[in-house]
Write an enzyme that holds these catalytic residues in place. Structure first.
Site, PDB file in Angstrom:
ATOM      1  N   VAL A 473       0.853  -1.204   0.000  1.00 57.04           N
ATOM      2  CA  VAL A 473       0.000   0.000   0.000  1.00 57.04           C
ATOM      3  C   VAL A 473       0.882   1.245   0.000  1.00 57.04           C
ATOM      4  O   VAL A 473       0.634   2.218   0.692  1.00 57.04           O
ATOM      5  CB  VAL A 473      -0.990   0.015   1.179  1.00 57.04           C
ATOM      6  CG1 VAL A 473      -2.097  -0.968   0.964  1.00 57.04           C
ATOM      7  CG2 VAL A 473      -0.293  -0.268   2.514  1.00 57.04           C
ATOM      8  N   ALA A 505      -2.322  -6.051   2.839  1.00 50.23           N
ATOM      9  CA  ALA A 505      -1.149  -6.161   3.704  1.00 50.23           C
ATOM     10  C   ALA A 505      -0.120  -5.118   3.322  1.00 50.23           C
ATOM     11  O   ALA A 505       0.050  -4.791   2.146  1.00 50.23           O
ATOM     12  CB  ALA A 505      -0.542  -7.559   3.592  1.00 50.23           C
ATOM     13  N   THR A 555       3.959  -4.248  -5.121  1.00 52.29           N
ATOM     14  CA  THR A 555       5.301  -4.015  -4.593  1.00 52.29           C
ATOM     15  C   THR A 555       6.322  -4.167  -5.719  1.00 52.29           C
ATOM     16  O   THR A 555       5.984  -4.558  -6.837  1.00 52.29           O
ATOM     17  CB  THR A 555       5.653  -5.025  -3.488  1.00 52.29           C
ATOM     18  OG1 THR A 555       5.925  -6.315  -4.085  1.00 52.29           O
ATOM     19  CG2 THR A 555       4.519  -5.175  -2.485  1.00 52.29           C
ATOM     20  N   VAL A 609       5.133  -2.616 -18.344  1.00 50.51           N
ATOM     21  CA  VAL A 609       5.756  -1.771 -19.366  1.00 50.51           C
ATOM     22  C   VAL A 609       4.809  -0.618 -19.681  1.00 50.51           C
ATOM     23  O   VAL A 609       3.672  -0.846 -20.088  1.00 50.51           O
ATOM     24  CB  VAL A 609       6.051  -2.559 -20.659  1.00 50.51           C
ATOM     25  CG1 VAL A 609       6.752  -1.659 -21.677  1.00 50.51           C
ATOM     26  CG2 VAL A 609       6.874  -3.797 -20.378  1.00 50.51           C
ATOM     27  N   ALA A 611       3.405   1.584 -17.651  1.00 52.43           N
ATOM     28  CA  ALA A 611       2.377   1.881 -16.637  1.00 52.43           C
ATOM     29  C   ALA A 611       0.993   1.562 -17.207  1.00 52.43           C
ATOM     30  O   ALA A 611       0.695   0.412 -17.501  1.00 52.43           O
ATOM     31  CB  ALA A 611       2.498   3.326 -16.162  1.00 52.43           C
ATOM     32  N   LEU A 613      -0.268   2.467 -20.113  1.00 52.22           N
ATOM     33  CA  LEU A 613      -0.373   2.483 -21.574  1.00 52.22           C
ATOM     34  C   LEU A 613      -0.659   1.076 -22.122  1.00 52.22           C
ATOM     35  O   LEU A 613      -0.114   0.094 -21.618  1.00 52.22           O
ATOM     36  CB  LEU A 613       0.927   3.005 -22.191  1.00 52.22           C
ATOM     37  CG  LEU A 613       1.309   4.457 -21.858  1.00 52.22           C
ATOM     38  CD1 LEU A 613       2.655   4.797 -22.498  1.00 52.22           C
ATOM     39  CD2 LEU A 613       0.239   5.422 -22.350  1.00 52.22           C
ATOM     40  N   GLY A 664      10.370  12.252  -6.556  1.00 53.31           N
ATOM     41  CA  GLY A 664       9.949  10.857  -6.416  1.00 53.31           C
ATOM     42  C   GLY A 664       9.930  10.088  -7.707  1.00 53.31           C
ATOM     43  O   GLY A 664       9.360   8.997  -7.786  1.00 53.31           O
ATOM     44  N   ASP A 678      16.255  -1.584 -15.284  1.00 56.90           N
ATOM     45  CA  ASP A 678      14.789  -1.620 -15.263  1.00 56.90           C
ATOM     46  C   ASP A 678      14.246  -1.638 -16.691  1.00 56.90           C
ATOM     47  O   ASP A 678      13.292  -2.361 -17.005  1.00 56.90           O
ATOM     48  CB  ASP A 678      14.252  -0.409 -14.506  1.00 56.90           C
ATOM     49  CG  ASP A 678      12.744  -0.452 -14.357  1.00 56.90           C
ATOM     50  OD1 ASP A 678      12.234  -1.392 -13.697  1.00 56.90           O
ATOM     51  OD2 ASP A 678      12.058   0.431 -14.910  1.00 56.90           O
ATOM     52  N   LYS A 682      11.950  -4.534 -19.079  1.00 56.97           N
ATOM     53  CA  LYS A 682      10.790  -4.210 -19.913  1.00 56.97           C
ATOM     54  C   LYS A 682      10.967  -4.711 -21.345  1.00 56.97           C
ATOM     55  O   LYS A 682      10.037  -5.276 -21.932  1.00 56.97           O
ATOM     56  CB  LYS A 682      10.558  -2.700 -19.898  1.00 56.97           C
ATOM     57  CG  LYS A 682      10.174  -2.157 -18.529  1.00 56.97           C
ATOM     58  CD  LYS A 682      10.030  -0.639 -18.531  1.00 56.97           C
ATOM     59  CE  LYS A 682       9.679  -0.126 -17.146  1.00 56.97           C
ATOM     60  NZ  LYS A 682       9.526   1.337 -17.100  1.00 56.97           N
ATOM     61  N   GLY A 797       4.543   6.915 -12.747  1.00 57.39           N
ATOM     62  CA  GLY A 797       3.711   7.638 -11.783  1.00 57.39           C
ATOM     63  C   GLY A 797       2.650   6.740 -11.188  1.00 57.39           C
ATOM     64  O   GLY A 797       2.123   5.837 -11.849  1.00 57.39           O
TER      65      GLY A 797
END
Length: 817
Positions: A473, A505, A555, A609, A611, A613, A664, A678, A682, A797
């Site tokens: 969360v 959790a 996560t 990949v 987010a 989209l 962030g 990262d 993808k 984001g």
């Protein structure tokens, strides 16, 4: 002529009897010709049986029970009646209870209660309630005759479930009403033998009493007044969205009653059916509601089935063996042996090969049934022609019912799909030759889940409830729950879907609720939850066994994907932005995809990949439709897109990276983003989606950072080294600018090879104008050439990532796996 019947819950207390009187008064004031049947006051029949059992056990407390029950009836008299009506009723009740006490003392002395004695004892319930109510109506200006049905309902001596001598009973009823034609209050449930010995018609027999009187008197309507609004599509205790049916046929009502619908007693329908009398099921406490009409035909509805019902906790016995094939008489011997033992068979199914016959019975009869069958086929067992009877316990029968089953196509397929996508195994199947019903035997633990899954599938009015279990969360998880809370009303109203948070959790605590966790208060609830433990979380999710379950891993943990297999094999779908599983070994990736198909549980990772989209689904659609993808190029990191988009003349590279971290956009250590690892995950996922067997180590990464930055021991040291390298990055930017180009971190898949590197692109490139953290992917294929298919939009984001996961959850809810 109209016959009404009021059940025990309708006459359980003085205020409820007054509600009954209001219904009677309404009919009376309209000049209707009617009479009505009543049950014992709510709970009295059970108390009388308990009392008899207590006395037969030699327990002196039966007198205390007797006194309490007597006082309840006296209190009822005092609450309802006045003057002479009260005096007369009190005397009658006192005499009857003195008689009852005398019988109970005899049982106590003998230490035995016979079925005959039980019938006589329980008859006091209906006799007292009908008498008191008749007096109350008379007092209220509606003169009513009290009719003890033992005078007119003739039965055999099968105590506890007596069989009615129908024709003679009808004549006796007509004879009684010919001399007392006014309003009668009739005792339900009871009758008598030709010798005048009290009998009962079985539990629920007051409904049968009403039907008998209706048929005998040629009633136009029979109304059964109870505490629900009619016959429902399913048991509301199990199915929250069960709703009242406006009408059903006699045949449908019979089947629903047999399979557990408690509103009406099955034999009730037979007298009404033979006399073509419609039966209405009405609610005493909602008298304005029209209820359910039961008749010979009904208007068609838009639903494929009329209703559904279940019988919980049955045992399935199976006789099988090669010696049964083609041999006449096996079935007859089987069922004759059971009939001789008085075994009630709930359901029968036989394979077309004649190799086996299965039948369902109650658990209390299972052992006897097995012994009877094995005794009947002792010779065949000895000769190995048949196998010992197989006994399967802890099962339930779920049935769908409706006249449409025999005329509309695809109903059975729809049923089995609803069960299959929820991981519900079918043990046995049966369909009657009338084609009104399809019944399936399933594990008892799946009964509620099956009922809800089937109901949501077949009734368009139903809300499909998706049960969400989420781990994590943080930014994405928190935003996802906010979006669900904001959108749930719209989903319910416009799409008939509701997302219910059943488990959540964080790294410290976890909480669960099959009724749903308050989305506005889950954070406070988590603080009081149990310690977070992933194996325990998964086991609890499995044990809750809720339909339409979806697990969300919100996560970036390497550990949680290890549980995906055990989740999928329980037919629980997964939606996750976590890239670890899909970019792990190719073997593991293929295994998860295969398990998704086997267990009919979706493994959804669109947000791995781009987010929110539609990149992965677009590639999947191209491949499925037969296109061949020859090249994929993309700016696949929102973080790197932001950094290199903001790195313009006059800006220091180290400052741009610091700003991205402060907003962030980067990981705590920006080197994780700048390393390209990262992005490598993808491009590997995309390569696998077009069918390539690519591993993470196969990706060629041209490092962005100089060696001194990568080797810095900590984050502060990294930024010092990055500042020292500002001139290096400014030279790269300036060189690109001099050539009319900009810097972009581009991932590329071409000729079955994956690469990632910092490229200088000119205005002809689709990546030239990227700004603000947008992702872009350009897909070249046989169809999309020379101009590629381009997908562009925010690729990072919490908002857009959460929205992508939310879309997957809704799609799973609408379409299943």
């Amino acid at each position: 002529m109209k016959i009404l019947k009021f059940g025990g819950s309708s006459v359980a207390a003085p205020d409820r009897i007054k509600a009954v009187a209001a219904i009677v008064r309404d009919n009376y004031s309209r000049g209707e010709k009617f009479s009505f049947v009543v049950s014992a006051f709510g709970g009295v029949t059970d108390k009388l049986l308990e009392m008899a059992q207590t006395a037969s056990a030699g327990d002196d407390t039966f007198e205390e029970e007797w006194q309490a029950l007597k006082q309840r009836h006296i209190d009822m008299v005092e609450a309802l009646l006045k003057g002479d009506y009260r005096k007369e009723a009190e005397e009658k009740v006192e005499r009857r209870f003195a008689n009852l006490l005398h019988v109970l003392k005899g049982i106590h002395a003998l230490r035995e209660v016979t079925p005959r004695s039980k019938d006589y004892i329980v008859s006091f319930g209906e006799r007292n309630s009908a008498y008191i109510i008749s007096k109350y109506l008379s007092q209220e200006g509606m003169p009513a005759n009290y009719l003890d049905a033992r005078k007119v309902v003739l039965t055999d001596d099968s105590f506890g479930n007596a069989q009615v001598q129908v024709e003679e009973t009808y004549q006796r009823i007509r004879d009684w009403f010919s001399v007392q034609p006014g309003l009668a209050v009739i005792t339900g449930f009871v009758g008598a033998t030709s010798e005048g010995i009290t009998t009962t018609l079985g539990r629920g027999g007051s409904d049968y009493s009403a039907a008998l009187f209706g048929a005998a008197l040629g009633a136009d309507v029979i109304e059964i007044w109870t505490d629900v609004n009619g016959i429902l599509t399913a048991d509301p205790r199990a199915v929250r969205d069960a709703h009242t049916l406006s009408e059903v046929t006699y045949a449908e009502a019979m089947e629903m009653s047999h399979f557990g619908a408690k509103v009406i007693y099955p034999p009730t329908i037979q007298p009404a059916l033979r006399a073509s009398i419609p039966i209405y099921i009405r609610n005493t406490f909602n008298a304005e509601f029209e209820g359910t009409k039961i008749s010979g035909s009904r208007q068609p509805t838009g639903n494929l089935i009329t209703g559904m019902a279940s019988i919980g906790n049955v045992v399935l016995l199976t006789l099988r063996g090669s010696g049964m094939v083609g041999v006449p008489g096996f079935a007859a011997r089987l069922f004759n042996s059971l009939a001789r033992g008085g075994i009630n068979i709930i359901m029968i199914t036989q394979g077309s090969s004649e190799h086996s016959i299965s039948f369902a019975v109650t658990p209390s009869e299972a052992d006897v049934a097995r012994e009877l069958v094995e005794a009947e086929f002792d010779l065949e067992l000895t000769r190995k022609m048949v196998e010992p009877v197989k006994v399967e316990s802890n099962l339930s029968i779920v049935a769908i019912i409706g006249e449409s089953i025999k005329v509309k196509h695809g109903i059975s397929g729809t049923l089995f799909k609803a069960l299959g996508v929820n991981g519900i195994n079918v043990v046995a199947i049966a369909q009657g030759s009338s084609e009104l019903i399809i019944s399936v035997v399933i594990h008892k633990s799946d009964e509620k889940k099956a009922l809800n899954a089937i109901h949501e599938t077949f009734f368009k009015e139903s809300i499909t409830q998706v049960h969400l279990f989420m781990v994590g969360v943080g930014l994405v998880g928190k935003k996802l729950l906010e979006q669900i809370q904001q959108q749930n009303d719209t989903l319910r109203k416009e799409h008939q879907i509701e997302v219910c948070l059943a488990g959540v959790a964080n790294s410290q605590k976890m909480i669960f609720s099959d009724q749903g966790i308050d989305l506005a208060g889950y954070q406070d609830a988590l603080t009081a939850g149990e310690p977070s433990d992933m194996p325990r979380f998964v086991q609890k999710m499995v044990d809750m066994n809720l339909r339409n379950s979806v697990f969300v891993d919100a996560t970036a943990s390497d550990a949680i994907p290890a549980f995906y297999e055990s989740i999928l094999e329980k037919s629980i779908s997964i939606s996750t932005p976590n890239k670890v599983a899909a970019s792990s070994s190719h073997l593991q990736y293929r295994r998860l995809k295969k398990m998704s198909k086997i267990y009919r549980a979706r493994y959804a990772f669109e947000t791995n990949v781009g987010a929110g989209l539609p990149i992965i689904t677009t590639i999947q659609d191209l491949v499925r439709s037969g296109d061949t993808i020859t090249k994929i190029e993309g700016v696949l990191s929102g973080t790197l897109s932001y950094i290199f988009g903001a790195f313009t003349k006059g800006a220091k590279f180290s400052d741009v990276v610091k700003e991205a971290k402060e907003k962030g956009f980067t990981e705590p250590d920006p080197r994780v983003d700048l390393s390209g690892k990262d992005v490598a995950r993808k491009i590997v996922i995309l390569a696998r989606e077009i069918g390539l067997q690519v591993e993470l180590d196969d990706v060629l990464i041209d490092p962005v950072l100089p060696k001194n930055c990568n080797e810095a021991p900590n984050i502060p040291s990294f930024f010092k080294e990055l500042e020292a390298s500002d001139d290096y990055f400014d030279d790269l930017r300036q060189k690109a600018q001099d050539d009319g180009k900009v810097l972009r971190m581009v991932a590329k898949l071409e000729n079955n090879k994956c690469s990632i590197g910092l490229q200088a692109v000119d205005a002809s490139s689709p990546f030239f104008g990227l700004k603000g953290g947008d992702n872009m992917i350009a897909i070249t294929s046989k169809r999309y050439t020379p101009y590629p298919l381009v997908v562009r939009g925010p690729g990072a984001g919490a908002d857009v990532t959460a929205a992508g996961v939310f879309a997957e959850i809704v799609k799973i809810g609408k379409d299943g796996w």
